[in-house]
Design a protein around this motif. Sequence first.
Motif, PDB file in Angstrom:
ATOM      1  N   GLY A 164       0.805  -1.206   0.000  1.00  0.00           N
ATOM      2  CA  GLY A 164       0.000   0.000   0.000  1.00  0.00           C
ATOM      3  C   GLY A 164       0.836   1.253   0.000  1.00  0.00           C
ATOM      4  O   GLY A 164       2.070   1.201  -0.013  1.00  0.00           O
ATOM      5  N   TRP A 165       0.137   2.366  -0.001  1.00  0.00           N
ATOM      6  CA  TRP A 165       0.754   3.685   0.036  1.00  0.00           C
ATOM      7  C   TRP A 165       0.164   4.476   1.186  1.00  0.00           C
ATOM      8  O   TRP A 165      -1.054   4.479   1.392  1.00  0.00           O
ATOM      9  CB  TRP A 165       0.511   4.432  -1.271  1.00  0.00           C
ATOM     10  CG  TRP A 165       1.233   3.844  -2.438  1.00  0.00           C
ATOM     11  CD1 TRP A 165       0.770   2.923  -3.322  1.00  0.00           C
ATOM     12  CD2 TRP A 165       2.576   4.136  -2.836  1.00  0.00           C
ATOM     13  NE1 TRP A 165       1.732   2.621  -4.250  1.00  0.00           N
ATOM     14  CE2 TRP A 165       2.857   3.358  -3.975  1.00  0.00           C
ATOM     15  CE3 TRP A 165       3.577   4.985  -2.355  1.00  0.00           C
ATOM     16  CZ2 TRP A 165       4.077   3.405  -4.630  1.00  0.00           C
ATOM     17  CZ3 TRP A 165       4.795   5.033  -3.001  1.00  0.00           C
ATOM     18  CH2 TRP A 165       5.040   4.247  -4.125  1.00  0.00           C
ATOM     19  N   PHE A 166       1.027   5.141   1.904  1.00  0.00           N
ATOM     20  CA  PHE A 166       0.655   6.066   2.965  1.00  0.00           C
ATOM     21  C   PHE A 166       1.284   7.412   2.633  1.00  0.00           C
ATOM     22  O   PHE A 166       2.209   7.484   1.826  1.00  0.00           O
ATOM     23  CB  PHE A 166       1.177   5.577   4.321  1.00  0.00           C
ATOM     24  CG  PHE A 166       0.467   4.365   4.868  1.00  0.00           C
ATOM     25  CD1 PHE A 166       0.607   3.121   4.273  1.00  0.00           C
ATOM     26  CD2 PHE A 166      -0.348   4.471   5.992  1.00  0.00           C
ATOM     27  CE1 PHE A 166      -0.051   2.002   4.772  1.00  0.00           C
ATOM     28  CE2 PHE A 166      -1.006   3.364   6.513  1.00  0.00           C
ATOM     29  CZ  PHE A 166      -0.848   2.126   5.894  1.00  0.00           C
ATOM     30  N   ARG A 167       0.784   8.448   3.239  1.00  0.00           N
ATOM     31  CA  ARG A 167       1.397   9.760   3.034  1.00  0.00           C
ATOM     32  C   ARG A 167       1.403  10.529   4.347  1.00  0.00           C
ATOM     33  O   ARG A 167       0.580  10.297   5.230  1.00  0.00           O
ATOM     34  CB  ARG A 167       0.666  10.563   1.958  1.00  0.00           C
ATOM     35  CG  ARG A 167      -0.739  11.000   2.325  1.00  0.00           C
ATOM     36  CD  ARG A 167      -1.417  11.661   1.147  1.00  0.00           C
ATOM     37  NE  ARG A 167      -2.791  12.073   1.472  1.00  0.00           N
ATOM     38  CZ  ARG A 167      -3.668  12.469   0.561  1.00  0.00           C
ATOM     39  NH1 ARG A 167      -3.337  12.519  -0.727  1.00  0.00           N
ATOM     40  NH2 ARG A 167      -4.882  12.823   0.929  1.00  0.00           N
ATOM     41  N   TYR A 180       5.177  10.450   0.364  1.00  0.00           N
ATOM     42  CA  TYR A 180       4.442   9.216   0.141  1.00  0.00           C
ATOM     43  C   TYR A 180       5.360   8.026   0.431  1.00  0.00           C
ATOM     44  O   TYR A 180       6.473   7.950  -0.099  1.00  0.00           O
ATOM     45  CB  TYR A 180       3.924   9.166  -1.292  1.00  0.00           C
ATOM     46  CG  TYR A 180       2.709  10.032  -1.491  1.00  0.00           C
ATOM     47  CD1 TYR A 180       2.799  11.420  -1.406  1.00  0.00           C
ATOM     48  CD2 TYR A 180       1.456   9.469  -1.750  1.00  0.00           C
ATOM     49  CE1 TYR A 180       1.678  12.218  -1.551  1.00  0.00           C
ATOM     50  CE2 TYR A 180       0.332  10.264  -1.911  1.00  0.00           C
ATOM     51  CZ  TYR A 180       0.451  11.635  -1.814  1.00  0.00           C
ATOM     52  OH  TYR A 180      -0.670  12.420  -1.963  1.00  0.00           O
ATOM     53  N   TYR A 181       4.853   7.130   1.264  1.00  0.00           N
ATOM     54  CA  TYR A 181       5.621   5.963   1.684  1.00  0.00           C
ATOM     55  C   TYR A 181       4.970   4.677   1.179  1.00  0.00           C
ATOM     56  O   TYR A 181       3.758   4.491   1.321  1.00  0.00           O
ATOM     57  CB  TYR A 181       5.699   5.889   3.206  1.00  0.00           C
ATOM     58  CG  TYR A 181       6.443   7.029   3.844  1.00  0.00           C
ATOM     59  CD1 TYR A 181       5.784   8.174   4.265  1.00  0.00           C
ATOM     60  CD2 TYR A 181       7.821   6.952   4.045  1.00  0.00           C
ATOM     61  CE1 TYR A 181       6.460   9.220   4.868  1.00  0.00           C
ATOM     62  CE2 TYR A 181       8.514   7.993   4.644  1.00  0.00           C
ATOM     63  CZ  TYR A 181       7.823   9.126   5.052  1.00  0.00           C
ATOM     64  OH  TYR A 181       8.502  10.159   5.641  1.00  0.00           O
ATOM     65  N   CYS A 182       5.777   3.818   0.632  1.00  0.00           N
ATOM     66  CA  CYS A 182       5.326   2.490   0.263  1.00  0.00           C
ATOM     67  C   CYS A 182       5.360   1.599   1.499  1.00  0.00           C
ATOM     68  O   CYS A 182       6.267   1.712   2.335  1.00  0.00           O
ATOM     69  CB  CYS A 182       6.245   1.929  -0.823  1.00  0.00           C
ATOM     70  SG  CYS A 182       5.814   0.276  -1.390  1.00  0.00           S
ATOM     71  N   ASN A 183       4.377   0.723   1.603  1.00  0.00           N
ATOM     72  CA  ASN A 183       4.256  -0.167   2.745  1.00  0.00           C
ATOM     73  C   ASN A 183       4.010  -1.582   2.243  1.00  0.00           C
ATOM     74  O   ASN A 183       3.269  -1.783   1.283  1.00  0.00           O
ATOM     75  CB  ASN A 183       3.110   0.302   3.631  1.00  0.00           C
ATOM     76  CG  ASN A 183       2.759  -0.689   4.730  1.00  0.00           C
ATOM     77  OD1 ASN A 183       1.973  -1.609   4.529  1.00  0.00           O
ATOM     78  ND2 ASN A 183       3.340  -0.492   5.900  1.00  0.00           N
TER      79      ASN A 183
END
Length: 113
Positions: free
Chosen positions: A35-38, A92-95
């Motif tokens: 997923g993506w977080f920000r 934006y961070y990939c998880n």
Amino acid sequence: QVQLVESGGGLVQAGGSLRLSCAASGSAFSIYSMGWFRQAPGKQRELVALITSGRTNYADSVKGRFTISRDNGKNTVYLQMNSLKPEDTGVYYCNAVAGRQYWGQGTQVTVSS
């Protein structure tokens, strides 16, 4: 262990588009979901989009504008971002979840008004 490397961030005008990529390596075969977080300045990190076994979930603020997809052959997850707004600005961070959570280093997205 899983390593995640993001790319694709940058500066874009409101209404524009960007595509983020996140390549997984290491024990990528064990990844259950990605997923993506920000995180915007002064705010907590928040979920943007998740993909798990082909099922997707989105934050209400990005529904209809962002699309998450995953290429299992390339161990890569993408985030297509359209109709970008200034409030989409952030890191934006990939998880990835593979027994535990893994995070990428983050990529900056800046949307100018």
